[in-house]
Design a protein around this motif. Sequence first.
Motif, PDB file in Angstrom:
ATOM      1  N   LEU A  79     -48.446  -1.996   2.334  1.00  0.00           N
ATOM      2  CA  LEU A  79     -48.875  -2.616   3.595  1.00  0.00           C
ATOM      3  C   LEU A  79     -48.540  -1.688   4.764  1.00  0.00           C
ATOM      4  N   LYS A  84     -51.088  -2.420   7.788  1.00  0.00           N
ATOM      5  CA  LYS A  84     -51.237  -3.892   7.845  1.00  0.00           C
ATOM      6  C   LYS A  84     -49.929  -4.520   8.331  1.00  0.00           C
ATOM      7  N   GLN A  87     -49.401  -8.497   8.154  1.00  0.00           N
ATOM      8  CA  GLN A  87     -49.109  -8.969   6.800  1.00  0.00           C
ATOM      9  C   GLN A  87     -47.712  -8.548   6.361  1.00  0.00           C
ATOM     10  N   LEU A  88     -47.329  -7.342   6.771  1.00  0.00           N
ATOM     11  CA  LEU A  88     -45.997  -6.833   6.432  1.00  0.00           C
ATOM     12  C   LEU A  88     -44.926  -7.746   7.039  1.00  0.00           C
TER      13      LEU A  88
END
Length: 299
Positions: A79, A84, A87-88
Amino acid sequence: MSKRIRKAVFPVAGLGTRFLPATKTVPKEMLPIVDKPLIQYAVDEAIEAGCDTLIFVTNRYKHAVADYFDKAYELEQKLEKSGKHEQLALVREILPPHVRAVFVTQAEALGLGHAVLCARPVVGDEPFAVLLPDDLIWSRGAGVLSQMADIAEQTGASVIATEDVPAEQTGSYGIVATEAFSGRSGRVTAIVEKPSPDTAPSTLAVVGRYILSPKIFDLLEKTRAGTGGEIQLTDGISALMENDPVTAYRFQGSRFDCGTHLGLIEATIRYALDHETLSVAARELMVNTLSELGIREDP
Ligand code: G1P
């Protein structure tokens, strides 16, 4: 017992047979309610109440629960590399850094009282919380465990969450008799596991949130199998009550019984309609679906 609770026990060793076939490979605690697994809601509630040690009483089939709370290095690296970040953050926020998860095995399914007893070596000699993740409790203000922790801290009593249920449902719950309530609290004078409506001492039912004195452990050691052939937490509380105050607390919030299909659906609807980013679209979707199926909003 007037210390603030720090430890929370989550009995998650159940087989979840009601949700087969979904629960053949996915534990019921990992079923999602909108965007989080069921277990995360109970965990967030415990952390909000001030708990920093989460004790999961699990069995050998529940790797998914342990994996969920473990660090996922490869996923985090991927990620990060692909930028990202949102999301991480979601993955990293599952548990805040000051909170630790401990896993204890319940080798045999001997009942809720036995599951709680399995947590004894980690809880030690301090008051602790028990949260049954199946009971999902939505609340606008402070979470239910936080409401209960305030009362336990002020009074030094053990506290159990309760709500009134229809008389025909007493056989599905622990049921309490109490002294007169003052505000939302009343001292418990009797507690019975799953009585039939004609023998139930009241219609005030125990829901899955407890703050308990560690004295319960010695009592649970001595508790024999009761209703359903299981070692019941209710029977341990009944013994505790003989020498220690136990308070029934009518919590603020709405409970969804996510141990049933309908409860899971109801919770999904409520959390979707209340969701920060999804609520407007979810409402539209529900209205459209009802109209497509020819179901009127106001029958
Ligand atoms: C357990 C307890 C019961 C309590 C209920 C709340 O029962 O034994 O006293 O009222 O949780 O959800 P279970 O639902 O696990 O059969």
